[in-house]
Enzyme design. Structure first.
Site, PDB file in Angstrom:
ATOM      1  N   GLY A  80       0.802  -1.148  -0.013  1.00 39.61           N
ATOM      2  CA  GLY A  80       0.087  -0.003   0.055  1.00 39.61           C
ATOM      3  C   GLY A  80       0.882   1.257   0.033  1.00 39.61           C
ATOM      4  O   GLY A  80       1.993   1.176  -0.298  1.00 39.61           O
ATOM      5  N   ASN A  81       0.385   2.251   0.311  1.00 39.86           N
ATOM      6  CA  ASN A  81       0.811   3.485   0.379  1.00 39.86           C
ATOM      7  C   ASN A  81       0.365   4.401   1.560  1.00 39.86           C
ATOM      8  O   ASN A  81      -0.618   4.150   1.976  1.00 39.86           O
ATOM      9  CB  ASN A  81       1.007   4.250  -0.904  1.00 39.86           C
ATOM     10  CG  ASN A  81      -0.478   4.648  -1.378  1.00 39.86           C
ATOM     11  OD1 ASN A  81      -0.948   5.328  -0.980  1.00 39.86           O
ATOM     12  ND2 ASN A  81      -0.721   4.149  -2.696  1.00 39.86           N
TER      13      ASN A  81
END
Ligand SMILES: Cc1cc2nc3c(=O)[nH]c(=O)nc-3n(C[C@H](O)[C@H](O)[C@H](O)COP(=O)(O)O)c2cc1C
Length: 421
Positions: free
Chosen positions: A217-218
């Site tokens: 993810g980020n």
């Protein structure tokens, strides 16, 4: 020209003297309407001397001339500087308990407002909501700037400089004139400058699964994208918000708007599908979501466990995801505006502008908002600073401040590009 300058009770009232003087020097008939609180900062004598007209705060003075509506009816332009949080709330509600309030309800002239307050007051959802509603009614908001504040602190909330306010007033008048002198309705109409636009905004960060419980993810919080969607809705657009993973609290702001429809997406592929689907009917598409550039090639259908590994290391093979933004730009319908966001960490010797310019040309966007990201910048933060680059990679504007302010600046840039302002 008949210019009304409303002054409300903030420390920046002293800077409004320069605004009044500039209008007088340009030869206008200037009438100052302070609120009673404003007079605690700068007194009647100063306003009368500078404006060369009588000054009163009350609807009960000079009743024979029906001042409580005559000033508003006569005005060609109304400027409020500084505008306190209190006065913005009163304007939004349409309160008329002093001469400034009645004048604002009685006028159909362009209204330019220069907010000034402490950062916490500016960022408060109540103030941001009020600003959105006022913009939606066609009120022109100038600033506030980011800089030192009265208490010794610093941040967004400082009133714009007098010359900037005067220039914004000229722009507002020019806009009204070029629209056939159609005047804005600062208190009554629900129509905004994005009325009739169909808009798609993506927000949040995608998650690419590794196994049933893990993902790549980020750090995108979705704040900027949601601010863009809310700003568009407040200004009259119909919005589809394609929301990848983002904080429920942040999404709540968009859920509250009747003009925002939320579509959920998880991975880059899901987001691509949802955005392309929504884009078929959109005038403007803004890709503010942080979309993964890579996904895991083989997603395990069972949780990866240490005891099944051959040693202390494992490798994940990653493959590139599709470039949704470039695809949208390549396939844009006539009249459709494609806007991208580029979160960059420029290499040594390279400026953010150079990096953004290359990206704008590569992606083929109509507008690219480029921002610097790092451990403390961009993602998750409440404030943002972006460069807005046009399709040729030329710098159109810079915007900084809280994410709502950046969102509104982005919409202003989009309207300019589309020739709608
Ligand atoms: C020294 C001082 C400075 C103030 N500065 C501001 C300000 O910059 N912005 C603001 O929204 N309120 C400010 N306030 C609070 C307002 O004066 C207060 O909310 C008042 O009710 C505003 O009235 P008005 O909007 O009718 O003028 C300040 C108050 C004091 C005592």
């Amino acid at each position: 020209m008949f210019v009304v300058v409303g002054v409300t009770g903030g420390i920046a009232a002293y800077k409004a003297v320069a605004v009044v003087r500039a209008f007088v020097q340009e030869g206008h008939d200037v009438h100052v309407i302070p609120t009673p609180d404003a007079l605690r900062f700068v007194g009647t004598a100063t306003w009368e001397a500078i404006s060369r007209n009588p000054v009163t705060t009350s609807v009960h003075d000079d009743v024979a001339r029906v001042r409580h509506v005559s000033l508003g009816q006569s005005a060609d332009l109304v400027v409020i500087a500084p505008a306190t949080a209190n006065s913005l709330a009163k304007m939004t509600a349409g309160l008329a308990d002093d001469l400034l309030g009645t004048t604002l309800l009685a006028t159909t002239a362009p209204v330019v407002v220069a907010p000034a307050m402490h950062t916490e007051m500016w960022r408060h959802p109540a103030t941001q909501h009020n600003i959105g509603v006022l913009r939606g009614r066609g009120v022109h908001i100038v600033g506030p700037d980011d800089g030192p504040l009265t208490g010794g602190d610093s941040g967004p909330g400082r009133m714009s400089e007098p010359d900037v306010i005067v220039a914004a007033a000229r722009d507002a008048l020019a806009g009204a004139a070029s629209a056939g002198d159609v005047r804005t309705d600062p208190v009554g109409g629900a129509e905004g400058d994005l009325r009739g636009l169909r808009v798609v905004v993506s927000a949040g960060g995608t998650r690419e699964p590794i196994d049933p419980v893990r993902f790549l993810g980020n750090r995108s919080s979705g704040r900027q994208g949601v601010a863009i969607a809310c700003a568009a809705a407040d200004r009259g657009a119909e919005v589809i918000l394609v929301a990848a993973h983002l904080d429920a609290e942040i999404l709540a702001a968009a859920s509250a708007s009747p003009r925002v429809r939320i579509v959920r997406a998880g991975t880059a592929a899901e987001l691509g599908l949802a955005v392309r689907d929504a884009a078929t009917e959109a005038d403007v598409v803004i890709m503010a979501a942080a979309v993964a550039d890579y996904r895991v090639a083989e997603v395990s259908d069972r949780k990866l466990a240490k005891e099944q590994a051959d040693g202390p290391e494992i490798s994940l093979r990653l493959v590139q995801t599709e470039d949704i933004l470039a695809q949208l730009a390549a396939g844009r319908a006539p009249g459709q505006t494609i806007v991208g966001f580029a979160a960059e960490t420029p290499a040594d010797g390279e400026t953010l502008l150079e990096r953004g310019r290359r990206k704008a040309l590569r992606k083929g966007t109509d507008l690219l908002a480029v921002n610097r990201v790092g451990w403390t910048e961009g993602f998750e933060a409440e404030v943002n600073a972006v460069l807005l680059l046009d399709g040729r990679g030329e710098l159109l504007a810079e915007a900084r401040g809280d994410k709502r302010a950046v969102a509104d600046a982005l919409w202003d840039g989009i309207l300019t590009l589309r020739g709608e302002r």
